[in-house]
Design a protein around this motif. Structure first.
Motif, PDB file in Angstrom:
ATOM      1  N   UNK A   1       0.853  -1.198   0.000  1.00  0.00           N
ATOM      2  CA  UNK A   1       0.000   0.000   0.000  1.00  0.00           C
ATOM      3  C   UNK A   1       0.889   1.247   0.000  1.00  0.00           C
ATOM      4  N   UNK A   2       0.622   2.169  -0.903  1.00  0.00           N
ATOM      5  CA  UNK A   2       1.396   3.399  -1.003  1.00  0.00           C
ATOM      6  C   UNK A   2       1.010   4.389   0.093  1.00  0.00           C
ATOM      7  N   UNK A   3       1.953   5.230   0.474  1.00  0.00           N
ATOM      8  CA  UNK A   3       1.679   6.309   1.431  1.00  0.00           C
ATOM      9  C   UNK A   3       1.218   7.534   0.645  1.00  0.00           C
ATOM     10  N   UNK A   4       0.032   8.066   0.947  1.00  0.00           N
ATOM     11  CA  UNK A   4      -0.482   9.193   0.163  1.00  0.00           C
ATOM     12  C   UNK A   4       0.336  10.460   0.360  1.00  0.00           C
ATOM     13  N   UNK A   5       0.328  11.298  -0.661  1.00  0.00           N
ATOM     14  CA  UNK A   5       1.012  12.589  -0.585  1.00  0.00           C
ATOM     15  C   UNK A   5       0.184  13.566   0.248  1.00  0.00           C
ATOM     16  N   UNK A 246       0.262   5.953   8.306  1.00  0.00           N
ATOM     17  CA  UNK A 246       0.624   6.766   7.141  1.00  0.00           C
ATOM     18  C   UNK A 246       0.015   6.200   5.864  1.00  0.00           C
ATOM     19  N   UNK A 247       0.040   4.886   5.724  1.00  0.00           N
ATOM     20  CA  UNK A 247      -0.530   4.256   4.529  1.00  0.00           C
ATOM     21  C   UNK A 247      -2.034   4.507   4.437  1.00  0.00           C
ATOM     22  N   UNK A 248      -2.698   4.626   5.573  1.00  0.00           N
ATOM     23  CA  UNK A 248      -4.134   4.912   5.590  1.00  0.00           C
ATOM     24  C   UNK A 248      -4.428   6.418   5.566  1.00  0.00           C
ATOM     25  N   UNK A 249      -3.384   7.253   5.546  1.00  0.00           N
ATOM     26  CA  UNK A 249      -3.586   8.693   5.519  1.00  0.00           C
ATOM     27  C   UNK A 249      -4.122   9.249   6.823  1.00  0.00           C
ATOM     28  N   UNK A 250      -3.667   8.692   7.945  1.00  0.00           N
ATOM     29  CA  UNK A 250      -4.098   9.149   9.267  1.00  0.00           C
ATOM     30  C   UNK A 250      -2.869   9.598  10.059  1.00  0.00           C
ATOM     31  N   UNK A 251      -2.869  10.797  10.625  1.00  0.00           N
ATOM     32  CA  UNK A 251      -1.709  11.280  11.367  1.00  0.00           C
ATOM     33  C   UNK A 251      -1.450  10.485  12.641  1.00  0.00           C
ATOM     34  N   UNK A 252      -0.172  10.475  13.040  1.00  0.00           N
ATOM     35  CA  UNK A 252       0.211   9.920  14.328  1.00  0.00           C
ATOM     36  C   UNK A 252       0.844  11.009  15.171  1.00  0.00           C
ATOM     37  N   UNK A 266      10.608   3.213  11.398  1.00  0.00           N
ATOM     38  CA  UNK A 266       9.595   3.269  10.337  1.00  0.00           C
ATOM     39  C   UNK A 266      10.101   4.078   9.147  1.00  0.00           C
ATOM     40  N   UNK A 267      10.850   5.148   9.412  1.00  0.00           N
ATOM     41  CA  UNK A 267      11.418   5.952   8.324  1.00  0.00           C
ATOM     42  C   UNK A 267      12.484   5.180   7.553  1.00  0.00           C
ATOM     43  N   UNK A 268      13.160   4.247   8.240  1.00  0.00           N
ATOM     44  CA  UNK A 268      14.150   3.430   7.543  1.00  0.00           C
ATOM     45  C   UNK A 268      13.493   2.534   6.505  1.00  0.00           C
ATOM     46  N   UNK A 269      12.208   2.229   6.684  1.00  0.00           N
ATOM     47  CA  UNK A 269      11.455   1.477   5.673  1.00  0.00           C
ATOM     48  C   UNK A 269      10.961   2.391   4.562  1.00  0.00           C
ATOM     49  N   UNK A 270      10.463   3.587   4.952  1.00  0.00           N
ATOM     50  CA  UNK A 270       9.890   4.512   3.972  1.00  0.00           C
ATOM     51  C   UNK A 270       9.891   5.911   4.580  1.00  0.00           C
ATOM     52  N   UNK A 271      10.715   6.787   4.039  1.00  0.00           N
ATOM     53  CA  UNK A 271      10.887   8.122   4.611  1.00  0.00           C
ATOM     54  C   UNK A 271       9.601   8.945   4.553  1.00  0.00           C
ATOM     55  N   UNK A 272       8.662   8.573   3.657  1.00  0.00           N
ATOM     56  CA  UNK A 272       7.425   9.334   3.515  1.00  0.00           C
ATOM     57  C   UNK A 272       6.533   9.235   4.747  1.00  0.00           C
ATOM     58  N   UNK A 273       6.801   8.267   5.610  1.00  0.00           N
ATOM     59  CA  UNK A 273       6.032   8.139   6.850  1.00  0.00           C
ATOM     60  C   UNK A 273       6.130   9.425   7.678  1.00  0.00           C
TER      61      UNK A 273
END
Length: 342
Positions: A1-5, A246-252, A266-273
């Motif tokens: 699942x992509x992380x939305x912009x 992040x993948x669901x477009x919900x803030x943490x 988590x950023x080491x997997x995908x910085x967009x998180x």
């Protein structure tokens, strides 16, 4: 699942709305930026108030046997029972901010099968391995713990949450968190290792030596696998929780030191998180401010807290809802018949 912009168009619309409210531009300081931050992530120029869900992940740590904590391992299980009974600090703060609270056992070294108000998801019966001498988890355990975090995030979002908070419970867990932060930032242990639950000088010295030993053992580990080697079951679950949000477009809303270690993983997997993260506070733990700088986040609060459990994040929720309420409910110059600046 992509992380939305992030929705920059909605961000600008929210800023335009702020400019029409009956106050000088910028007079509410960071509260204005926070309202626009949530607008861009909700896709609404006037965002909804927050409906938070808090999930506390609990597990024990083999490294606690190295004498790195002021408290015995048994306290992890005892505190989980306290959470389930509603008597811990996070229970109080969750009630105050009207957040649904869930507790998840991902590796507590005790039989908690009699505890009803608990998600039973134990990955490894005795907790994580002793990171000074062995990996925290094997690969299967690592991804199982990550998956539990992802599942808990998905469930909270399906139940209507639009803000997610992860808390932690695990005696000794500032030691693996410090090791993870050192490994992912390149910082020296002396910059990151702190006093945790308030350890004395001798215990601090052992803790520092253990982190150095763990880093030497895991030297050369790829960044995406650092958490498997040096982390813990609850930290892995938290990282999965953050990525799923992040993948669901919900803030943490991040909590303290352990939360920052999970966020870096988590950023080491995908910085967009990182675009879906806010920092609630900076704790008294030595390396937390350094970790937040690495994450590119500015904390909302600095109260000298170091409890964990999600308490710092829960404390910040009313502040965030105040920012959103101001954005939603203040009159505009036009509606109030107030003259704007010349």
């Amino acid at each position: 699942m992509e992380i939305p912009a992030i929705d920059q168009q909605t961000w600008e619309a929210a800023r335009a709305h702020q400019a029409q409210l009956t106050k000088p531009t910028g007079a509410l300081g960071r509260l204005e930026e926070l309202a626009c931050w949530f607008a861009a992530r909700q896709g609404k120029a006037v965002p909804d108030l927050l409906r938070p869900a808090i999930v506390v992940f609990a597990a024990d740590h083999g490294v606690a046997r190295e004498g790195v904590s002021a408290y015995p391992r048994e306290v992890t299980a005892q505190m989980v029972r306290n959470f389930a009974a509603g008597g811990a600090a996070i229970n109080v703060l969750a009630r105050r901010c009207d957040a649904k609270l869930s507790i998840v056992d991902v590796g507590v070294d005790a039989d908690l099968s009699d505890v009803d108000m608990l998600e039973h998801a134990k990955v490894r019966a005795h907790g994580s391995g002793n990171i000074a001498r062995e990996p925290a988890m094997n690969d299967a355990q690592y991804w199982e713990a990550v998956g539990i975090g992802e599942e808990m995030a998905a469930r909270a979002i399906a139940a209507g949450a639009n803000l997610l908070i992860a808390g932690d419970m695990g005696i000794g867990n500032t030691t693996p968190s410090a090791a993870v932060i050192c490994a992912l930032t390149g910082a020296a242990p002396e910059q990151v290792v702190g006093r945790g639950t308030g350890v004395d000088d001798a215990t601090y010295g052992r803790k520092l030596a253990v982190v150095e030993q763990a880093l030497a053992r895991a030297d050369g580990t790829l960044s995406r696998d650092v958490l498997r080697e040096l982390g813990g079951l609850e930290i892995a679950a938290m990282a999965g929780f953050y990525r799923a949000a992040a993948r669901h477009g919900v803030p943490v809303l991040l909590d303290g030191f352990i939360s920052a270690a999970a966020a870096l993983a988590a950023l080491a997997w995908d910085v967009r998180v990182s675009g879906w993260m806010l920092a609630s506070h900076v704790s008294a733990e030595a390396g937390h401010r350094l970790a937040l700088r690495e994450l590119g986040l500015a904390p909302l609060l600095d109260f000298g807290m170091r409890l964990g459990e999600g308490t710092g994040a829960a404390l910040a929720v009313p502040l965030l809802n105040a920012a959103l309420a101001l954005h939603r409910e203040m009159a505009t110059f036009a509606s109030a018949g107030v003259s704007d600046r010349a």
